[in-house]
Design an enzyme around this catalytic site. Structure first.
Site, PDB file in Angstrom:
ATOM      1  N   ASP A  39      46.001  53.938  46.320  1.00 53.43           N
ATOM      2  CA  ASP A  39      44.794  53.008  46.289  1.00 53.43           C
ATOM      3  C   ASP A  39      44.573  52.676  47.800  1.00 53.43           C
ATOM      4  O   ASP A  39      45.547  52.444  48.610  1.00 53.43           O
ATOM      5  CB  ASP A  39      45.467  51.888  45.451  1.00 53.43           C
ATOM      6  CG  ASP A  39      44.347  50.667  45.090  1.00 53.43           C
ATOM      7  OD1 ASP A  39      43.895  50.271  46.142  1.00 53.43           O
ATOM      8  OD2 ASP A  39      43.845  50.672  44.138  1.00 53.43           O
ATOM      9  N   ILE A  40      43.336  52.328  47.956  1.00 51.74           N
ATOM     10  CA  ILE A  40      43.012  52.026  49.321  1.00 51.74           C
ATOM     11  C   ILE A  40      43.372  50.703  49.674  1.00 51.74           C
ATOM     12  O   ILE A  40      43.622  50.116  50.795  1.00 51.74           O
ATOM     13  CB  ILE A  40      41.620  52.295  49.838  1.00 51.74           C
ATOM     14  CG1 ILE A  40      40.605  51.313  48.891  1.00 51.74           C
ATOM     15  CG2 ILE A  40      41.440  53.555  49.708  1.00 51.74           C
ATOM     16  CD1 ILE A  40      39.136  51.421  49.299  1.00 51.74           C
ATOM     17  N   ASN A  97      42.445  47.954  33.422  1.00 51.69           N
ATOM     18  CA  ASN A  97      41.625  46.982  33.102  1.00 51.69           C
ATOM     19  C   ASN A  97      40.431  47.623  32.302  1.00 51.69           C
ATOM     20  O   ASN A  97      39.821  48.389  32.688  1.00 51.69           O
ATOM     21  CB  ASN A  97      40.832  46.269  34.385  1.00 51.69           C
ATOM     22  CG  ASN A  97      42.301  45.480  35.268  1.00 51.69           C
ATOM     23  OD1 ASN A  97      42.807  44.680  34.574  1.00 51.69           O
ATOM     24  ND2 ASN A  97      42.380  45.685  36.325  1.00 51.69           N
ATOM     25  N   GLU A 105      36.795  46.813  37.872  1.00 52.19           N
ATOM     26  CA  GLU A 105      35.581  46.969  39.132  1.00 52.19           C
ATOM     27  C   GLU A 105      34.975  48.292  39.092  1.00 52.19           C
ATOM     28  O   GLU A 105      33.912  48.294  39.829  1.00 52.19           O
ATOM     29  CB  GLU A 105      36.484  46.639  40.425  1.00 52.19           C
ATOM     30  CG  GLU A 105      36.794  45.033  40.600  1.00 52.19           C
ATOM     31  CD  GLU A 105      37.590  44.867  41.794  1.00 52.19           C
ATOM     32  OE1 GLU A 105      38.102  45.683  42.489  1.00 52.19           O
ATOM     33  OE2 GLU A 105      37.459  43.705  41.993  1.00 52.19           O
ATOM     34  N   VAL A 106      35.474  49.116  38.628  1.00 54.27           N
ATOM     35  CA  VAL A 106      34.843  50.551  38.885  1.00 54.27           C
ATOM     36  C   VAL A 106      34.753  51.244  37.406  1.00 54.27           C
ATOM     37  O   VAL A 106      35.535  50.952  36.584  1.00 54.27           O
ATOM     38  CB  VAL A 106      35.770  51.491  39.576  1.00 54.27           C
ATOM     39  CG1 VAL A 106      35.290  53.049  39.474  1.00 54.27           C
ATOM     40  CG2 VAL A 106      36.225  51.007  40.972  1.00 54.27           C
ATOM     41  N   HIS A 110      40.607  54.098  34.756  1.00 57.54           N
ATOM     42  CA  HIS A 110      41.592  54.489  35.552  1.00 57.54           C
ATOM     43  C   HIS A 110      42.883  53.395  35.259  1.00 57.54           C
ATOM     44  O   HIS A 110      42.639  52.378  34.800  1.00 57.54           O
ATOM     45  CB  HIS A 110      41.325  54.135  37.166  1.00 57.54           C
ATOM     46  CG  HIS A 110      40.609  52.889  37.307  1.00 57.54           C
ATOM     47  ND1 HIS A 110      39.313  52.411  36.927  1.00 57.54           N
ATOM     48  CD2 HIS A 110      41.035  51.770  38.026  1.00 57.54           C
ATOM     49  CE1 HIS A 110      39.302  50.954  37.395  1.00 57.54           C
ATOM     50  NE2 HIS A 110      40.255  50.749  37.992  1.00 57.54           N
ATOM     51  N   HIS A 112      46.424  52.092  36.928  1.00 59.03           N
ATOM     52  CA  HIS A 112      47.075  51.703  38.243  1.00 59.03           C
ATOM     53  C   HIS A 112      48.570  51.905  37.831  1.00 59.03           C
ATOM     54  O   HIS A 112      48.951  51.528  36.909  1.00 59.03           O
ATOM     55  CB  HIS A 112      47.009  50.245  38.643  1.00 59.03           C
ATOM     56  CG  HIS A 112      45.766  49.768  38.781  1.00 59.03           C
ATOM     57  ND1 HIS A 112      45.002  49.638  40.054  1.00 59.03           N
ATOM     58  CD2 HIS A 112      44.388  49.712  37.948  1.00 59.03           C
ATOM     59  CE1 HIS A 112      43.589  49.342  40.176  1.00 59.03           C
ATOM     60  NE2 HIS A 112      43.399  49.051  39.025  1.00 59.03           N
TER      61      HIS A 112
END
Length: 126
Positions: A39-40, A97, A105-106, A110, A112
């Site tokens: 993750d950035i 999420n 958010e995307v 995905h 995490h």
């Protein structure tokens, strides 16, 4: 901005662009079913995102439309990443999420993976 998961898949999202090689990532793992990368904006010493290679907005979309092979491959990829990172012993958290209330958010499914310290309670108490 949170994602309304009732909307169709947007192939211009950042994860779709990463999958197409248009945007670089710090790859941790890749197979036929999934891509994992750091993750950035890490929220723990180890913070890896694992994404399926198919066009799925969220878990609901994935569960409804993905093949059994895609589902198994994605879930196995998460376990493989955890073992490769050596976090299965001390423990880790998987978070995904889905939708507006969760602050997704995307618009690409995905997961995490958080590890590297004690993570505390599952949800922030308010």
């Amino acid at each position: 901005m949170p994602v309304d998961t009732r909307q169709p898949y947007d192939d211009g999202n950042i994860f779709a662009r990463i999958l197409r090689g248009e945007i670089p990532c710090s790859k941790v793992y890749e197979d036929d079913w999934a891509l994992a990368f750091n993750d950035i904006n890490p929220q723990a010493p180890t913070h890896v995102l694992v994404i399926p290679k198919g066009p799925y907005v969220c878990w609901d979309d994935f569960a409804e439309k993905a093949s059994a092979e895609e589902i198994a491959g994605f879930v196995r990829a998460i376990g493989t990443v955890a073992r490769q990172l050596g976090i299965e012993g001390p423990g880790y958290r998987i978070l995904s999420n889905c939708g507006l209330d969760s602050h997704q958010e995307v618009p690409h499914l995905h997961a995490h993976l958080f590890a590297g310290r004690k993570l505390g309670h599952m949800l922030v108490q308010q």
